[in-house]
Design a protein around this motif. Sequence first.
Motif, PDB file in Angstrom:
ATOM      1  N   ILE A   1      36.759  41.709  38.147  1.00 43.44           N
ATOM      2  CA  ILE A   1      37.083  40.893  39.320  1.00 43.44           C
ATOM      3  C   ILE A   1      36.242  41.384  40.484  1.00 43.44           C
ATOM      4  CG2 ILE A   1      38.884  40.152  40.901  1.00 43.44           C
ATOM      5  CD1 ILE A   1      40.060  41.564  37.679  1.00 43.44           C
ATOM      6  N   SER A   2      35.431  40.511  41.053  1.00 39.45           N
ATOM      7  CA  SER A   2      34.541  40.897  42.149  1.00 39.45           C
ATOM      8  C   SER A   2      34.894  40.130  43.419  1.00 39.45           C
ATOM      9  CB  SER A   2      33.079  40.644  41.750  1.00 39.45           C
ATOM     10  OG  SER A   2      32.898  39.294  41.367  1.00 39.45           O
ATOM     11  N   ASN A   3      34.027  40.216  44.428  1.00 40.27           N
ATOM     12  CA  ASN A   3      34.240  39.573  45.732  1.00 40.27           C
ATOM     13  C   ASN A   3      35.575  39.994  46.348  1.00 40.27           C
ATOM     14  OD1 ASN A   3      31.797  38.057  45.519  1.00 40.27           O
ATOM     15  ND2 ASN A   3      32.872  36.597  44.190  1.00 40.27           N
ATOM     16  N   LEU A   4      35.811  41.300  46.361  1.00 34.90           N
ATOM     17  CA  LEU A   4      37.078  41.835  46.838  1.00 34.90           C
ATOM     18  C   LEU A   4      37.145  41.818  48.360  1.00 34.90           C
ATOM     19  CD1 LEU A   4      37.404  44.937  44.487  1.00 34.90           C
ATOM     20  CD2 LEU A   4      38.241  42.620  44.103  1.00 34.90           C
TER      21      LEU A   4
ATOM     22  N   LEU B   1      45.062  49.398  34.912  1.00 31.79           N
ATOM     23  CA  LEU B   1      45.954  48.250  35.093  1.00 31.79           C
ATOM     24  C   LEU B   1      46.235  48.016  36.571  1.00 31.79           C
ATOM     25  CD1 LEU B   1      47.830  46.038  34.085  1.00 31.79           C
ATOM     26  CD2 LEU B   1      49.604  47.779  33.754  1.00 31.79           C
ATOM     27  N   GLY B   2      46.529  49.095  37.301  1.00 30.19           N
ATOM     28  CA  GLY B   2      46.790  48.961  38.727  1.00 30.19           C
ATOM     29  C   GLY B   2      45.599  48.387  39.475  1.00 30.19           C
ATOM     30  N   SER B   3      44.390  48.816  39.107  1.00 33.76           N
ATOM     31  CA  SER B   3      43.194  48.321  39.793  1.00 33.76           C
ATOM     32  C   SER B   3      42.961  46.840  39.511  1.00 33.76           C
ATOM     33  CB  SER B   3      41.967  49.141  39.374  1.00 33.76           C
ATOM     34  OG  SER B   3      41.652  48.931  38.003  1.00 33.76           O
ATOM     35  N   VAL B   4      43.233  46.410  38.274  1.00 36.58           N
ATOM     36  CA  VAL B   4      43.062  45.000  37.926  1.00 36.58           C
ATOM     37  C   VAL B   4      44.125  44.140  38.621  1.00 36.58           C
ATOM     38  CG1 VAL B   4      43.312  43.349  36.022  1.00 36.58           C
ATOM     39  CG2 VAL B   4      41.850  45.356  35.755  1.00 36.58           C
ATOM     40  N   VAL B   5      45.352  44.630  38.663  1.00 37.50           N
ATOM     41  CA  VAL B   5      46.431  43.857  39.296  1.00 37.50           C
ATOM     42  C   VAL B   5      46.132  43.636  40.773  1.00 37.50           C
ATOM     43  CG1 VAL B   5      48.846  43.955  40.034  1.00 37.50           C
ATOM     44  CG2 VAL B   5      48.242  44.493  37.670  1.00 37.50           C
ATOM     45  N   MET B   6      45.808  44.721  41.506  1.00 34.44           N
ATOM     46  CA  MET B   6      45.578  44.560  42.949  1.00 34.44           C
ATOM     47  C   MET B   6      44.337  43.717  43.234  1.00 34.44           C
ATOM     48  SD  MET B   6      44.290  48.364  44.195  1.00 34.44           S
ATOM     49  CE  MET B   6      45.745  49.207  43.592  1.00 34.44           C
ATOM     50  N   SER B   7      43.347  43.782  42.346  1.00 29.52           N
ATOM     51  CA  SER B   7      42.126  42.993  42.545  1.00 29.52           C
ATOM     52  C   SER B   7      42.367  41.513  42.263  1.00 29.52           C
ATOM     53  CB  SER B   7      41.010  43.510  41.640  1.00 29.52           C
ATOM     54  OG  SER B   7      40.730  44.862  41.887  1.00 29.52           O
ATOM     55  N   LYS B   8      43.029  41.213  41.144  1.00 27.67           N
ATOM     56  CA  LYS B   8      43.178  39.813  40.742  1.00 27.67           C
ATOM     57  C   LYS B   8      44.138  39.055  41.649  1.00 27.67           C
ATOM     58  CE  LYS B   8      43.472  36.775  36.809  1.00 27.67           C
ATOM     59  NZ  LYS B   8      43.377  36.670  35.336  1.00 27.67           N
TER      60      LYS B   8
ATOM     61  N   ASN C   1      44.684  34.923  43.276  1.00 25.88           N
ATOM     62  CA  ASN C   1      45.921  34.337  43.783  1.00 25.88           C
ATOM     63  C   ASN C   1      45.991  34.263  45.304  1.00 25.88           C
ATOM     64  OD1 ASN C   1      46.919  36.210  41.131  1.00 25.88           O
ATOM     65  ND2 ASN C   1      47.439  34.042  41.096  1.00 25.88           N
ATOM     66  N   GLY C   2      44.996  34.825  45.972  1.00 23.62           N
ATOM     67  CA  GLY C   2      44.947  34.741  47.419  1.00 23.62           C
ATOM     68  C   GLY C   2      46.031  35.511  48.146  1.00 23.62           C
ATOM     69  N   LEU C   3      46.629  36.504  47.498  1.00 28.33           N
ATOM     70  CA  LEU C   3      47.675  37.297  48.142  1.00 28.33           C
ATOM     71  C   LEU C   3      47.063  38.170  49.231  1.00 28.33           C
ATOM     72  CD1 LEU C   3      50.749  38.001  47.894  1.00 28.33           C
ATOM     73  CD2 LEU C   3      50.046  39.937  46.455  1.00 28.33           C
ATOM     74  N   ASN C   4      47.844  38.409  50.282  1.00 30.03           N
ATOM     75  CA  ASN C   4      47.404  39.318  51.336  1.00 30.03           C
ATOM     76  C   ASN C   4      46.917  40.627  50.705  1.00 30.03           C
ATOM     77  OD1 ASN C   4      48.020  41.722  53.224  1.00 30.03           O
ATOM     78  ND2 ASN C   4      48.028  39.977  54.602  1.00 30.03           N
ATOM     79  N   PRO C   5      45.708  41.102  51.057  1.00 32.85           N
ATOM     80  CA  PRO C   5      45.154  42.286  50.379  1.00 32.85           C
ATOM     81  C   PRO C   5      46.023  43.535  50.492  1.00 32.85           C
ATOM     82  CG  PRO C   5      43.831  41.668  52.298  1.00 32.85           C
ATOM     83  CD  PRO C   5      44.765  40.544  52.034  1.00 32.85           C
ATOM     84  N   TYR C   6      46.715  43.680  51.614  1.00 28.20           N
ATOM     85  CA  TYR C   6      47.583  44.855  51.762  1.00 28.20           C
ATOM     86  C   TYR C   6      48.788  44.761  50.819  1.00 28.20           C
ATOM     87  CZ  TYR C   6      44.742  45.783  55.873  1.00 28.20           C
ATOM     88  OH  TYR C   6      43.685  46.048  56.711  1.00 28.20           O
TER      89      TYR C   6
ATOM     90  N   THR D   1      33.797  51.297  43.147  1.00 28.37           N
ATOM     91  CA  THR D   1      32.941  50.425  42.341  1.00 28.37           C
ATOM     92  C   THR D   1      32.784  49.030  42.939  1.00 28.37           C
ATOM     93  OG1 THR D   1      34.835  49.713  40.995  1.00 28.37           O
ATOM     94  CG2 THR D   1      33.610  51.643  40.240  1.00 28.37           C
ATOM     95  N   GLY D   2      33.732  48.620  43.790  1.00 26.89           N
ATOM     96  CA  GLY D   2      33.669  47.291  44.389  1.00 26.89           C
ATOM     97  C   GLY D   2      34.153  46.178  43.484  1.00 26.89           C
ATOM     98  N   VAL D   3      34.743  46.535  42.320  1.00 28.86           N
ATOM     99  CA  VAL D   3      35.276  45.528  41.394  1.00 28.86           C
ATOM    100  C   VAL D   3      36.567  46.055  40.776  1.00 28.86           C
ATOM    101  CG1 VAL D   3      33.008  44.584  40.809  1.00 28.86           C
ATOM    102  CG2 VAL D   3      33.958  46.432  39.427  1.00 28.86           C
ATOM    103  N   GLY D   4      37.384  45.116  40.286  1.00 30.25           N
ATOM    104  CA  GLY D   4      38.502  45.488  39.447  1.00 30.25           C
ATOM    105  C   GLY D   4      38.036  45.462  38.009  1.00 30.25           C
TER     106      GLY D   4
END
Length: 329
Positions: free
Chosen positions: A157-160, A88-95, A100-105, A248-251
């Motif tokens: 979710i890709s293109n991280l 869940l954490g990996s999907v949330v931070m990825s999506k 949503n275009g949120l700052n990655p940090y 893995t490079g994906v969520g």
Amino acid sequence: MNASPASPVAGQKGKFTDRLPPLTMLGPLIALLLACIFFTLQTPRFLSVQNLSLILQQSMVVGVIAIGQTLIVLTAGIDLSCGMVMALGSVVMSKVAVANGLNPYLAIVLGVGVCTLFGLINGVLVTHVRLPAFIVTLGTLNIAFAITQIYSNAESISNLPTPLTFFGNTFGIGAGTVTYGTVMMLILYLLTWFVLRETAPGRHVYALGNNAEAVRLMGLPTQRILITVYTLAGLSYGIAALLAVARTGVGDPQAGQTENLDSITAVVLGGTSLFGGRGTMMGTLLGVVIVGVFRNGLTLIGVSSVYQVLVTGILVILAVSADKISRRA
């Protein structure tokens, strides 16, 4: 009659046994050695530097999850939700970073925060509602799984952005390569080992696992200790989520399917008692390596992943049985 002096041989034997690792570490060390010998005889690729580096890379996610699992098991609890919470954490931070275009940090902080919140909820339910940890974490496992599938639409979710994949980058050491995520895992183990061994809060965790009633009578806040342990475990799952995304490079909403079993296996193989109060972080790290060696070795010799799960289950039963026998003795 005066007792005869100890013989030189006996004295040497005593000094030799003093140098041996504790029994809880000696068993896993022997198991690791036997596994390495077996897989080396099966395939010459096993002992190559590149493959040993790969084992560490493959183990870093389970290794960080096992840190939180160890803390909980030391208090005589267990967490079945760790793998799904990590997913869940990996999907949330990825999506939130991609869609949503949120700052990655900030996305990383949000994903880690979600995992930490699940840990806090587990701790509150165990302490204040007084539900068994097994039931609580079984429930949150299903909740985390459902939220993960709904939020991600069951799609990866890709293109991280680069910050989410940084810990998957590697650097060379001799003929091998090591990921920054592996370095992060080892630093976390050293830090947790130091806190458990050298600080009063760490000793309180062991005491709580040994005898919760005695800890309460000493005036220590048992509920606060347990909530802190579960919250820190959730934090470790959040860090593992970041490492999973980086590797893995994906969520991946399908991640976390076997990590709960693998982390419990690593903890008990490393000598931590499921009955609480006994175990070390270095033992857990050794257990993580054993699980990684078995997974890697079985893959190299062409064993199906289904049988790898079978072997992992057998290892859990054997380790818990050995723990039960040693406690009786």
